[in-house]
Design a protein around this motif. Structure first.
Motif, PDB file in Angstrom:
ATOM      1  N   LEU A 200      62.231 -58.628  10.266  1.00 28.66           N
ATOM      2  CA  LEU A 200      63.668 -58.833  10.086  1.00 28.66           C
ATOM      3  C   LEU A 200      63.925 -58.967   8.596  1.00 28.66           C
ATOM      4  CD1 LEU A 200      66.592 -59.556  10.944  1.00 28.66           C
ATOM      5  CD2 LEU A 200      65.818 -61.925  11.182  1.00 28.66           C
ATOM      6  N   GLU A 201      64.755 -58.077   8.047  1.00 35.09           N
ATOM      7  CA  GLU A 201      65.064 -58.102   6.622  1.00 35.09           C
ATOM      8  C   GLU A 201      66.571 -58.276   6.439  1.00 35.09           C
ATOM      9  OE1 GLU A 201      61.325 -55.219   5.416  1.00 35.09           O
ATOM     10  OE2 GLU A 201      63.354 -54.416   5.285  1.00 35.09           O
ATOM     11  N   LEU A 202      66.960 -59.262   5.658  1.00 34.65           N
ATOM     12  CA  LEU A 202      68.366 -59.577   5.427  1.00 34.65           C
ATOM     13  C   LEU A 202      68.722 -59.163   4.007  1.00 34.65           C
ATOM     14  CD1 LEU A 202      68.406 -63.091   7.116  1.00 34.65           C
ATOM     15  CD2 LEU A 202      68.896 -60.871   8.125  1.00 34.65           C
ATOM     16  N   ILE A 203      69.613 -58.208   3.896  1.00 32.60           N
ATOM     17  CA  ILE A 203      69.902 -57.567   2.618  1.00 32.60           C
ATOM     18  C   ILE A 203      71.192 -58.135   2.024  1.00 32.60           C
ATOM     19  CG2 ILE A 203      70.140 -55.369   1.427  1.00 32.60           C
ATOM     20  CD1 ILE A 203      67.468 -55.805   2.933  1.00 32.60           C
ATOM     21  N   VAL A 204      71.089 -58.635   0.795  1.00 33.45           N
ATOM     22  CA  VAL A 204      72.230 -59.225   0.088  1.00 33.45           C
ATOM     23  C   VAL A 204      72.299 -58.633  -1.319  1.00 33.45           C
ATOM     24  CG1 VAL A 204      72.105 -61.387   1.394  1.00 33.45           C
ATOM     25  CG2 VAL A 204      70.840 -61.171  -0.750  1.00 33.45           C
ATOM     26  N   ILE A 205      73.422 -58.889  -2.001  1.00 32.52           N
ATOM     27  CA  ILE A 205      73.569 -58.433  -3.387  1.00 32.52           C
ATOM     28  C   ILE A 205      72.690 -59.284  -4.283  1.00 32.52           C
ATOM     29  CG2 ILE A 205      75.180 -58.204  -5.313  1.00 32.52           C
ATOM     30  CD1 ILE A 205      77.368 -57.650  -3.248  1.00 32.52           C
ATOM     31  N   ALA A 206      71.930 -58.630  -5.119  1.00 29.39           N
ATOM     32  CA  ALA A 206      71.001 -59.338  -6.000  1.00 29.39           C
ATOM     33  C   ALA A 206      71.737 -59.907  -7.201  1.00 29.39           C
ATOM     34  CB  ALA A 206      69.906 -58.397  -6.468  1.00 29.39           C
ATOM     35  N   GLU A 207      71.353 -61.110  -7.595  1.00 27.21           N
ATOM     36  CA  GLU A 207      71.844 -61.720  -8.836  1.00 27.21           C
ATOM     37  C   GLU A 207      70.710 -61.789  -9.847  1.00 27.21           C
ATOM     38  OE1 GLU A 207      73.368 -65.452  -7.512  1.00 27.21           O
ATOM     39  OE2 GLU A 207      75.318 -64.612  -6.959  1.00 27.21           O
ATOM     40  N   ALA A 208      69.635 -62.476  -9.489  1.00 26.15           N
ATOM     41  CA  ALA A 208      68.444 -62.478 -10.327  1.00 26.15           C
ATOM     42  C   ALA A 208      67.757 -61.117 -10.221  1.00 26.15           C
ATOM     43  CB  ALA A 208      67.505 -63.598  -9.895  1.00 26.15           C
ATOM     44  N   PRO A 209      66.882 -60.789 -11.128  1.00 22.12           N
ATOM     45  CA  PRO A 209      66.208 -59.482 -11.092  1.00 22.12           C
ATOM     46  C   PRO A 209      65.434 -59.250  -9.793  1.00 22.12           C
ATOM     47  CG  PRO A 209      65.878 -60.535 -13.218  1.00 22.12           C
ATOM     48  CD  PRO A 209      66.518 -61.563 -12.341  1.00 22.12           C
ATOM     49  N   ILE A 210      65.401 -58.009  -9.377  1.00 28.09           N
ATOM     50  CA  ILE A 210      64.501 -57.566  -8.311  1.00 28.09           C
ATOM     51  C   ILE A 210      63.271 -57.017  -9.019  1.00 28.09           C
ATOM     52  CG2 ILE A 210      64.179 -56.007  -6.376  1.00 28.09           C
ATOM     53  CD1 ILE A 210      67.188 -55.982  -6.014  1.00 28.09           C
ATOM     54  N   VAL A 211      62.188 -57.757  -8.930  1.00 29.60           N
ATOM     55  CA  VAL A 211      61.042 -57.462  -9.782  1.00 29.60           C
ATOM     56  C   VAL A 211      60.201 -56.330  -9.198  1.00 29.60           C
ATOM     57  CG1 VAL A 211      59.028 -58.420 -10.948  1.00 29.60           C
ATOM     58  CG2 VAL A 211      61.002 -59.882 -10.449  1.00 29.60           C
ATOM     59  N   SER A 212      59.846 -55.399 -10.041  1.00 27.51           N
ATOM     60  CA  SER A 212      58.852 -54.377  -9.719  1.00 27.51           C
ATOM     61  C   SER A 212      58.228 -53.913 -11.020  1.00 27.51           C
ATOM     62  CB  SER A 212      59.477 -53.193  -8.968  1.00 27.51           C
ATOM     63  OG  SER A 212      60.377 -52.490  -9.799  1.00 27.51           O
ATOM     64  N   PHE A 213      57.019 -53.406 -10.907  1.00 27.81           N
ATOM     65  CA  PHE A 213      56.342 -52.876 -12.092  1.00 27.81           C
ATOM     66  C   PHE A 213      55.280 -51.888 -11.679  1.00 27.81           C
ATOM     67  CE2 PHE A 213      54.179 -56.908 -11.043  1.00 27.81           C
ATOM     68  CZ  PHE A 213      52.852 -56.502 -10.933  1.00 27.81           C
ATOM     69  N   GLY A 214      54.813 -51.108 -12.631  1.00 24.28           N
ATOM     70  CA  GLY A 214      53.767 -50.129 -12.389  1.00 24.28           C
ATOM     71  C   GLY A 214      52.779 -50.127 -13.531  1.00 24.28           C
TER      72      GLY A 214
END
Length: 695
Positions: free
Chosen positions: A190-204
């Motif tokens: 179950l995934e609840l999707i909201v508007i992000a305020e803090a960063p959504i972190v990803s990296f490569g």
């Protein structure tokens, strides 16, 4: 009520990586959780994120009185970021309440279907929001929804501007009674999707599998405009950095964890990628093999089996490490390809099985039955040690082998046969299952006998294709083929013109050269089995062991290895494992009724014994014929007082041929002795039935 809090540990995102080794190009890998969490916005839109992965998020299941979830399939699995785990409740309805770390306006939500039985998927549901868990406001509802496959993610968007709530309730109702006759509700994620305020972190990183000392370029790819970064590199030089695109070297072999905390003016977020970097030496591809921490849990320390185990296995930890490395080398090409286990917990207790593998993809559990070990006493310490080591080879293979991307662990399926056939092949090849070779028999289908005949088939394939490393290719296919099957794997390895049926046919020719022929009912020349004609159907009056694979249709599937088992008295395991089958049908005899497409002349019939459970063979039976399915005439009856031979067909000729369109077999098992009756159950098992007509 089951209640779970998502811990900081559960928030760590891990990935199994097979990266390029030359350092060319930039690689950004994401786990299942990251891929479903991050939604790239269109121009002018806000970035979205999955708040079910927030630290401090909670979830609970509100179930009807007496309704439970099995161990390992409880409600916390809905927000663990793992689409392979699931929540299951033994009821047609289930309510799930999610508590967010703070109030948020839900934009949409995702459901991910679980791994088996589509009718257990939610079909109808209502979604509510609340800030006090007392007053609920309906914010969405769906009816007659259906998933098209397993592990499928479906998104449901909410219309209009949404109010912020801290609690979200989902009232779920399943799609109907499943094929086992059970009312069960299940969901993987179950995934609840909201508007992000803090960063959504990803990296490569430019290279996920660098050599020692090789330069790796990391780059932040976070959404929602981070303005500062704090990196931590396990074993890296430098060990930390505040740059957006740092350059790092790793001077020690092994798997390395990388952490990034990204900040903006609204807050900060952290992403931990366990084992993100695999540092290796191509000249010594297995150097630095990661040895997991081994712990021991003795649930019954005074049990005689525990003393036997400790006497014959004083080096158990060393053996776990030794066998783990050998299995990894057998299934993979180098240390960068394997799943890295942080720990192995060796648990001893009284179980209903000799051994099993459980746990997570980072923390393995090995469960051993103390009664099984104690019962080996008297065979000699070396024989006991060999048995325990052999079981370790099998169960540790389950830890390291790749798992197909599709399918479910159900006996008689490609998924099950792949896992168990490979594990027993590895044990066999290691020299700890020689007794299986003594029982080599006909193999009509790779799913007939995964543990024994399928493992022998895989051994034959390996031995007759020495120009390739079949087992490594077979293991790799589970990751590279989206809809995995034996047929798809064999075509990928050998080519489109040499799929499973071709290779299995070659193996069957080899079996015939050994004098091993199909044990299925074989008529005298000039007779045909009318149950193999089109349009045949059958029914039974008995509760049966369908949940265990022994379905009624097995009576005429042309394989004695897939028996039908009907229940006269319920065995103990039905109440423990499939209680929805209770109460069983009250019968004195197990009836099997065949309806033919047309009237046929019956001259004789055969009943075949399967490869196990002789005490379930009927002690007597009657055969009836009919032309309307309502009025029955006795055409034969037999008594069988002895114990049948395994894989043996018994044929009976009628006094005179009869013309019928319906045939009924009525089987009784009045055998006495150990293992029959009471909680052991009174069962009737038939490997195969054939009804013969003269050509």
């Amino acid at each position: 009520m089951n209640k779970f809090t998502l811990s900081a540990l559960a928030l760590s995102v891990s990935a199994i990586l097979v990266g390029c080794n030359d350092g060319s190009g930039f690689t950004s890998t994401q786990s299942e959780a990251e891929q479903s969490t991050q939604v790239t916005p269109a121009a002018g839109e806000s970035a979205l994120r999955n708040m079910s992965q927030d630290k401090g998020a909670e979830i609970e299941a509100v179930l009807a009185e007496g309704v439970t979830s099995p161990d390992g399939e409880q409600v916390g699995n809905l927000i663990d970021g793992n689409h392979s785990s699931k929540f299951l409740a033994f009821d047609k309805k289930a309510t799930v309440i999610f508590k967010a770390a703070k109030a948020a306006a839900l934009q949409k939500y995702h459901f991910v279907s679980a791994n088996d039985e589509p009718k257990r998927d939610p079909k109808n549901w209502v979604v509510y929001g609340s800030n006090d868990k007392q007053e609920w406001v309906e914010i969405d509802s769906r009816a007659n929804e259906a998933f098209t496959g397993r592990a499928e993610l479906k998104a449901y968007e909410l219309e209009g501007e949404q109010a912020a709530y801290q609690y979200f309730k989902f009232d779920l109702e399943h799609g109907g009674t499943d094929s086992y006759g059970a009312d069960i509700t299940q969901l993987a994620e179950l995934e609840l999707i909201v508007i992000a305020e803090a960063p959504i972190v990803s990296f490569g990183a430019s290279n996920l599998t660098p050599e020692v000392g090789e330069l790796v370029v990391f780059e932040d790819t976070s959404l929602v405009n981070p303005t500062s970064w704090q990196w931590t590199f396990e074993g890296g030089t430098p060990a930390t950095s505040t740059e957006r695109k740092p350059l790092v070297r790793f001077n020690e072999l092994g798997a390395k964890t990388v952490t990034l905390v990204a900040k903006n003016d609204k807050g900060e977020s952290e992403l931990v990628k366990t084992d993100f970097i695999r540092v290796w030496d191509p000249a010594s591809p297995w150097a630095g093999f990661p040895k997991p921490t081994v712990t021991f849990t003795k649930n019954k320390p005074e049990h005689p089996g525990q003393a036997v185990l400790e006497r014959v296995m004083p080096d158990l930890e060393a053996e776990i490490h030794r066998i783990s490395e050998l299995i990894a080398k057998r299934l993979f090409n180098n240390v960068t390809e394997i799943n890295v286990f942080e720990s192995v917990e060796f648990i001893t207790d009284e179980y209903d099985f000799p051994a099993a593998k459980g746990g997570t993809d980072k923390n393995m559990q090995l469960m051993f039955d103390l009664n099984h070990i104690a019962n080996l006493e008297g065979k000699g310490d070396q024989a006991i040690r060999d048995e325990i080591i052999g079981v370790l080879w099998h169960e540790l293979t389950h830890g390291y082998q790749n798992v197909p991307n599709s399918g479910a662990y159900i006996q008689g399926t490609d998924y099950h046969s792949y896992l168990e056939g490979m594990a027993n092949f590895i044990r066999l090849e290691a020299g700890y299952l020689d007794r299986v070779r003594e029982g080599r028999s006909w193999l009509a289908d790779v799913n007939d006998d995964a543990y024994n005949q399928t493992s022998l088939f895989l051994e034959w394939v390996v031995n007759t294709n020495r120009n390739i490393d079949f087992m490594k290719a077979f293991n790799a296919s589970a990751k590279t083929i989206p809809e995995w099957s034996f047929e798809a794997a064999f075509e990928q390895i050998f080519g489109e013109n040499r799929g499973l049926n071709v290779v299995l046919g070659e193996y069957q020719a080899y079996l015939k050269s050994l004098g091993i022929v199909p044990p299925n009912p074989t008529p005298v020349e000039g007779y045909s089995n009318i149950l193999q004609l089109e349009g045949v159907s059958m029914i039974t009056n008995a509760t049966h062991l369908g949940p265990y694979g022994d379905v009624p249709e097995n009576t005429f599937d042309n394989s004695v290895y897939t028996p039908f088992t009907g229940v006269i008295e319920a065995p103990w395991f039905i109440e423990q494992y499939t209680p929805h089958q209770l109460p069983i049908n009250e019968i004195d005899a197990v009836e099997v009724d065949f309806a033919l497409a047309n009237e046929e002349t019956v001259s004789q019939y055969s009943i075949a014994m399967s490869d196990k459970n002789e005490i379930r063979w009927p002690t007597s039976w009657q055969v009836f014929g009919s032309n309307n399915g309502e009025t029955w005439t006795l055409i034969d009856e037999q008594t069988f007082t002895g114990i049948p031979e395994l894989l043996t067909t018994y044929t009976y000729e009628l006094e005179k041929p009869v013309d019928v369109q319906h045939v009924r077999f009525s089987f009784k098992n009045e055998r006495q002795g150990d293992g029959i009756g009471g909680d052991n159950g009174r069962l009737v098992q038939i490997g195969e039935i054939a009804i013969w007509t003269q050509d």
